[in-house]
Write a protein that holds these residues in place. Sequence first.
Motif, PDB file in Angstrom:
ATOM      1  N   LEU A  83     -52.442  -8.155 -66.837  1.00 19.15           N
ATOM      2  CA  LEU A  83     -52.886  -7.885 -65.461  1.00 19.15           C
ATOM      3  C   LEU A  83     -54.404  -7.785 -65.381  1.00 19.15           C
ATOM      4  CD1 LEU A  83     -50.172  -5.326 -64.295  1.00 19.15           C
ATOM      5  CD2 LEU A  83     -50.442  -7.719 -63.568  1.00 19.15           C
ATOM      6  N   GLN A  84     -55.023  -7.141 -66.366  1.00 18.99           N
ATOM      7  CA  GLN A  84     -56.486  -7.050 -66.392  1.00 18.99           C
ATOM      8  C   GLN A  84     -57.111  -8.445 -66.472  1.00 18.99           C
ATOM      9  OE1 GLN A  84     -58.614  -4.588 -65.984  1.00 18.99           O
ATOM     10  NE2 GLN A  84     -57.035  -3.052 -65.721  1.00 18.99           N
ATOM     11  N   HIS A  85     -56.554  -9.292 -67.319  1.00 18.02           N
ATOM     12  CA  HIS A  85     -57.071 -10.659 -67.463  1.00 18.02           C
ATOM     13  C   HIS A  85     -56.890 -11.432 -66.158  1.00 18.02           C
ATOM     14  CE1 HIS A  85     -58.032 -14.488 -69.341  1.00 18.02           C
ATOM     15  NE2 HIS A  85     -56.964 -14.978 -68.741  1.00 18.02           N
ATOM     16  N   LEU A  86     -55.742 -11.259 -65.527  1.00 23.26           N
ATOM     17  CA  LEU A  86     -55.433 -12.011 -64.309  1.00 23.26           C
ATOM     18  C   LEU A  86     -56.295 -11.599 -63.117  1.00 23.26           C
ATOM     19  CD1 LEU A  86     -51.575 -12.121 -64.722  1.00 23.26           C
ATOM     20  CD2 LEU A  86     -53.118 -14.097 -64.718  1.00 23.26           C
ATOM     21  N   LEU A  87     -56.906 -10.447 -63.181  1.00 22.19           N
ATOM     22  CA  LEU A  87     -57.811 -10.044 -62.103  1.00 22.19           C
ATOM     23  C   LEU A  87     -59.006 -10.987 -61.993  1.00 22.19           C
ATOM     24  CD1 LEU A  87     -57.844  -6.165 -62.506  1.00 22.19           C
ATOM     25  CD2 LEU A  87     -56.758  -7.503 -60.678  1.00 22.19           C
ATOM     26  N   HIS A  88     -59.369 -11.632 -63.115  1.00 23.11           N
ATOM     27  CA  HIS A  88     -60.566 -12.477 -63.151  1.00 23.11           C
ATOM     28  C   HIS A  88     -60.291 -13.943 -63.489  1.00 23.11           C
ATOM     29  CE1 HIS A  88     -62.795  -8.750 -62.848  1.00 23.11           C
ATOM     30  NE2 HIS A  88     -62.077  -8.286 -63.841  1.00 23.11           N
ATOM     31  N   HIS A  89     -59.053 -14.255 -63.881  1.00 20.70           N
ATOM     32  CA  HIS A  89     -58.718 -15.612 -64.318  1.00 20.70           C
ATOM     33  C   HIS A  89     -57.348 -15.998 -63.777  1.00 20.70           C
ATOM     34  CE1 HIS A  89     -61.994 -15.253 -67.228  1.00 20.70           C
ATOM     35  NE2 HIS A  89     -61.496 -14.054 -67.499  1.00 20.70           N
ATOM     36  N   THR A  90     -57.159 -17.290 -63.533  1.00 17.39           N
ATOM     37  CA  THR A  90     -55.854 -17.791 -63.097  1.00 17.39           C
ATOM     38  C   THR A  90     -55.419 -18.902 -64.048  1.00 17.39           C
ATOM     39  OG1 THR A  90     -56.397 -17.301 -60.796  1.00 17.39           O
ATOM     40  CG2 THR A  90     -54.555 -18.788 -61.186  1.00 17.39           C
ATOM     41  N   PRO A  91     -54.486 -18.596 -64.933  1.00 19.90           N
ATOM     42  CA  PRO A  91     -54.027 -19.618 -65.875  1.00 19.90           C
ATOM     43  C   PRO A  91     -53.107 -20.623 -65.181  1.00 19.90           C
ATOM     44  CG  PRO A  91     -52.764 -17.617 -66.169  1.00 19.90           C
ATOM     45  CD  PRO A  91     -53.825 -17.311 -65.152  1.00 19.90           C
ATOM     46  N   ASP A  92     -52.916 -21.768 -65.852  1.00 21.42           N
ATOM     47  CA  ASP A  92     -51.990 -22.778 -65.356  1.00 21.42           C
ATOM     48  C   ASP A  92     -50.552 -22.450 -65.736  1.00 21.42           C
ATOM     49  OD1 ASP A  92     -54.040 -24.511 -64.286  1.00 21.42           O
ATOM     50  OD2 ASP A  92     -54.553 -24.951 -66.366  1.00 21.42           O
TER      51      ASP A  92
END
Length: 94
Positions: free
Chosen positions: A40-49
Motif C-alpha cells: 500500500l505504501q508503494h502504491l501511494l506513489h507508483h502504479t504497476p501494470d
Amino acid sequence: MSRNILVVDDDESIRQLLAKLLSVKGYDDVVSVNSGMAALQHLLHHTPDLILLDVDMPEMDGWLLCEILTKTERWKKIPIVFQIKLLRSFVPLI
C-alpha cells in the motif's frame, strides 16, 4: 513501453526468485515488497501494470489487500495474480 510489476510476498526467497525470472523475461521494473502494508505504501506513489500477490502473509493477507485494492478507484483496474506456496511434503491418505 515499460512493464512494471509489483511482487508482494513475505518470503524473501520467493521475492528474489520471481524478480530474477521476470527480469530474464524482459520485465523492466520489478519491485518486491514483503507485506500488504508495504504494498500500500508503494502504491501511494507508483502504479504497476500487474501485482503478483501472495495469499498467505502475516498481518494483512493477500485476500484483504486484494479487497482494499479492488474497492479503491485508483487501484481497482490493476490486474492481480494470486500466488500460493505448495507444500513440499504431504500427508498420505492411507
